[in-house]
Write a protein that holds these residues in place. Sequence first.
Motif, PDB file in Angstrom:
ATOM      1  N   ARG A   1      -7.984  -4.539  -9.838  1.00 21.28           N
ATOM      2  CA  ARG A   1      -6.786  -3.893  -9.289  1.00 21.28           C
ATOM      3  C   ARG A   1      -6.431  -4.470  -7.924  1.00 21.28           C
ATOM      4  NH1 ARG A   1      -3.941  -2.491 -11.827  1.00 21.28           N
ATOM      5  NH2 ARG A   1      -4.524  -0.463 -12.734  1.00 21.28           N
ATOM      6  N   ILE A   2      -5.161  -4.742  -7.714  1.00 14.68           N
ATOM      7  CA  ILE A   2      -4.650  -5.160  -6.403  1.00 14.68           C
ATOM      8  C   ILE A   2      -4.351  -3.892  -5.608  1.00 14.68           C
ATOM      9  CG2 ILE A   2      -2.810  -6.346  -5.163  1.00 14.68           C
ATOM     10  CD1 ILE A   2      -2.507  -8.144  -7.641  1.00 14.68           C
ATOM     11  N   PRO A   3      -4.992  -3.702  -4.450  1.00 15.65           N
ATOM     12  CA  PRO A   3      -4.825  -2.441  -3.711  1.00 15.65           C
ATOM     13  C   PRO A   3      -3.564  -2.400  -2.860  1.00 15.65           C
ATOM     14  CG  PRO A   3      -6.378  -3.840  -2.584  1.00 15.65           C
ATOM     15  CD  PRO A   3      -5.988  -4.583  -3.831  1.00 15.65           C
ATOM     16  N   LEU A   4      -3.383  -1.280  -2.203  1.00 17.19           N
ATOM     17  CA  LEU A   4      -2.361  -0.963  -1.199  1.00 17.19           C
ATOM     18  C   LEU A   4      -1.076  -0.410  -1.821  1.00 17.19           C
ATOM     19  CD1 LEU A   4      -2.731  -3.837   1.429  1.00 17.19           C
ATOM     20  CD2 LEU A   4      -3.946  -1.649   1.264  1.00 17.19           C
TER      21      LEU A   4
ATOM     22  N   ARG B   1     -14.077   6.007  -4.861  1.00 13.71           N
ATOM     23  CA  ARG B   1     -14.002   7.465  -5.020  1.00 13.71           C
ATOM     24  C   ARG B   1     -12.938   7.838  -6.039  1.00 13.71           C
ATOM     25  NH1 ARG B   1     -13.691   8.363   1.489  1.00 13.71           N
ATOM     26  NH2 ARG B   1     -15.882   7.861   2.008  1.00 13.71           N
ATOM     27  N   ILE B   2     -11.893   7.034  -6.099  1.00 12.39           N
ATOM     28  CA  ILE B   2     -10.877   7.145  -7.144  1.00 12.39           C
ATOM     29  C   ILE B   2     -11.030   5.905  -8.014  1.00 12.39           C
ATOM     30  CG2 ILE B   2      -8.419   7.245  -7.674  1.00 12.39           C
ATOM     31  CD1 ILE B   2      -7.968   8.532  -4.957  1.00 12.39           C
TER      32      ILE B   2
ATOM     33  N   ASN C   1      -3.706   3.836   4.050  1.00 10.96           N
ATOM     34  CA  ASN C   1      -3.700   5.273   3.869  1.00 10.96           C
ATOM     35  C   ASN C   1      -5.074   5.743   3.411  1.00 10.96           C
ATOM     36  OD1 ASN C   1      -0.637   5.715   4.094  1.00 10.96           O
ATOM     37  ND2 ASN C   1      -0.780   4.166   2.487  1.00 10.96           N
ATOM     38  N   PHE C   2      -5.363   7.020   3.600  1.00 13.88           N
ATOM     39  CA  PHE C   2      -6.627   7.589   3.128  1.00 13.88           C
ATOM     40  C   PHE C   2      -6.762   7.397   1.619  1.00 13.88           C
ATOM     41  CE2 PHE C   2      -9.194  11.251   1.652  1.00 13.88           C
ATOM     42  CZ  PHE C   2     -10.362  10.991   2.353  1.00 13.88           C
ATOM     43  N   HIS C   3      -5.641   7.479   0.901  1.00 14.26           N
ATOM     44  CA  HIS C   3      -5.671   7.272  -0.544  1.00 14.26           C
ATOM     45  C   HIS C   3      -6.124   5.846  -0.888  1.00 14.26           C
ATOM     46  CE1 HIS C   3      -4.422   8.076  -4.716  1.00 14.26           C
ATOM     47  NE2 HIS C   3      -4.013   6.826  -4.724  1.00 14.26           N
ATOM     48  N   ASP C   4      -5.627   4.872  -0.151  1.00 17.04           N
ATOM     49  CA  ASP C   4      -6.049   3.483  -0.372  1.00 17.04           C
ATOM     50  C   ASP C   4      -7.549   3.325  -0.166  1.00 17.04           C
ATOM     51  OD1 ASP C   4      -3.381   2.433  -0.784  1.00 17.04           O
ATOM     52  OD2 ASP C   4      -3.082   2.595   1.366  1.00 17.04           O
ATOM     53  N   LEU C   5      -8.051   3.931   0.908  1.00 15.60           N
ATOM     54  CA  LEU C   5      -9.476   3.854   1.207  1.00 15.60           C
ATOM     55  C   LEU C   5     -10.291   4.480   0.079  1.00 15.60           C
ATOM     56  CD1 LEU C   5     -11.764   3.180   3.198  1.00 15.60           C
ATOM     57  CD2 LEU C   5     -11.382   5.426   4.251  1.00 15.60           C
TER      58      LEU C   5
ATOM     59  N   THR D   1       4.219   5.949   2.301  1.00 14.39           N
ATOM     60  CA  THR D   1       3.305   7.048   2.023  1.00 14.39           C
ATOM     61  C   THR D   1       3.292   8.051   3.171  1.00 14.39           C
ATOM     62  OG1 THR D   1       1.916   5.547   0.713  1.00 14.39           O
ATOM     63  CG2 THR D   1       0.933   7.624   1.386  1.00 14.39           C
ATOM     64  N   ALA D   2       2.806   7.641   4.334  1.00 14.50           N
ATOM     65  CA  ALA D   2       2.643   8.574   5.453  1.00 14.50           C
ATOM     66  C   ALA D   2       3.984   9.120   5.945  1.00 14.50           C
ATOM     67  CB  ALA D   2       1.905   7.894   6.595  1.00 14.50           C
ATOM     68  N   GLY D   3       4.915   8.235   6.188  1.00 13.09           N
ATOM     69  CA  GLY D   3       6.193   8.674   6.734  1.00 13.09           C
ATOM     70  C   GLY D   3       6.939   9.607   5.798  1.00 13.09           C
ATOM     71  N   LEU D   4       7.021   9.231   4.519  1.00 11.38           N
ATOM     72  CA  LEU D   4       7.755  10.044   3.559  1.00 11.38           C
ATOM     73  C   LEU D   4       7.064  11.382   3.311  1.00 11.38           C
ATOM     74  CD1 LEU D   4      10.192  10.304   1.761  1.00 11.38           C
ATOM     75  CD2 LEU D   4       8.938   9.104  -0.051  1.00 11.38           C
TER      76      LEU D   4
END
Length: 332
Positions: A55-58, A48-49, A38-42, A139-142
Motif C-alpha cells: 500500500r502507498i501511504p498518506l 494498527r490498521i 495524520n494520526f490515521h496515517d501513523l 484531513t485535519a483542516g476539513l
Amino acid sequence: MALRSPGGLDRLAPEERADPGEPGAGEIRVALHGSSLNFHDLSVVLGRIPAEDGRIPLADGAGVVESVGPGVTEFAPGDHVVSCFFPDWQDGPARVGDFRRVPGDGIDGFALEHAVLPATAFTRAPKGLDAVEAATITTAGLTAWRALVVDGKLKAGDVVLLLGTGGVSIWALQIAKLMGATVAITSSSGEKLERARDMGADFLVNYRERQDWGRAVKDWTGGAGVDHVVEVGGPGTLPQSIDAVRIGGHISLIGVLTGRGGEVPTAVLMAKQARLQGLIVGSRSDQQDFVRAIEAGGLRPAVDRRFPLDRLADAFRFEQGGGHFGKIGIEW
C-alpha cells in the motif's frame, strides 16, 4: 513510497512503479508535490490498521494538474489541486462509515510522484498556499471545519474548547477566530500554549498542572460552560469535555488518542443535554466551502516541520514524539 506487511516504520521503502499514463474520461493527471501526516496515517503505517501489502501511504496529497481527460471541465493543466479524504462522498450528509476507499488505507495514497484519478477526487487548492500547506486541509483542516462550522453551526460570540495543539486543534483555533469565537485550549506544554496565545487563543490550560481542566474551563466561562468542544482524545478526555460543555452544547468526537473504548459518564451527559457527535472528516462539497473560507480569511496552516519524501519514516518518528505544533509536512 510503499508499505510492506505487517507494517512498521522499517517496512516503508521507495518503490519503482509504472507511470500511471494519461487520464481517461473524467480523470485528471496530477504531479504531486506535498502531503502532511495524520494520526490515521501513523496507525496504518505501524500496522494498527491493517493495509494491503504494498500500500502507498498518506491520505493527504496536493499538486499540479498536468493533463485532463475527456469530459473534464472543472480543471485545466496548471491548476493547483488537493485531494479528498473520501473521494466518493461528494456532498450531502455522511454516507461513509469505514476507510475502504480512503487514500493511504483502503486504496493507495499520495506518497508518490504522479496520480491519475477521477477529477472528483480533488478540489481546487486554496490560492496562495504551497503544496504542503494545501495538503493539510484534506484531513485535519476539513475535520475542524466540519466539527465547528458544518455540524456545530459556529457563530460569532460562541465559546470553543480545543484539546491539545495538533493539526486538527490548531486548524480549529484558526477557524474559530476567523468566525469571531472565543477559544480555550489545553496542552501539557507551556511553550505550545504561548504559541496558541499568539494565534489568538483566549484561555490556556496546562492539563498536567490542572488535571480537572474541564472544571477550569467551565469556571473561566463563569460556570456556563463552552458552546463547542473539539474532542480529539476519546475516552480518556471525554469526561472532562462533558464537564466543560454548556447545557445544550455540542461535542465533536473526532479522535481516539487515548483509546478506542471506555466509560462515558452518561448521567452527566444526559443532564447537560449536550449533543455528542462522532464524525470523520467531511465531503468534497464541505472541502470546497472550506477552501473559499481559507481564501476569504487569508488563513495559513501551522506547519511545524517539513521532511522530504525519502525521509517519510523519520517524519513519522517525529510525529510519534508528540513534540510538534500543528502539522508535519512532506514535500518533494
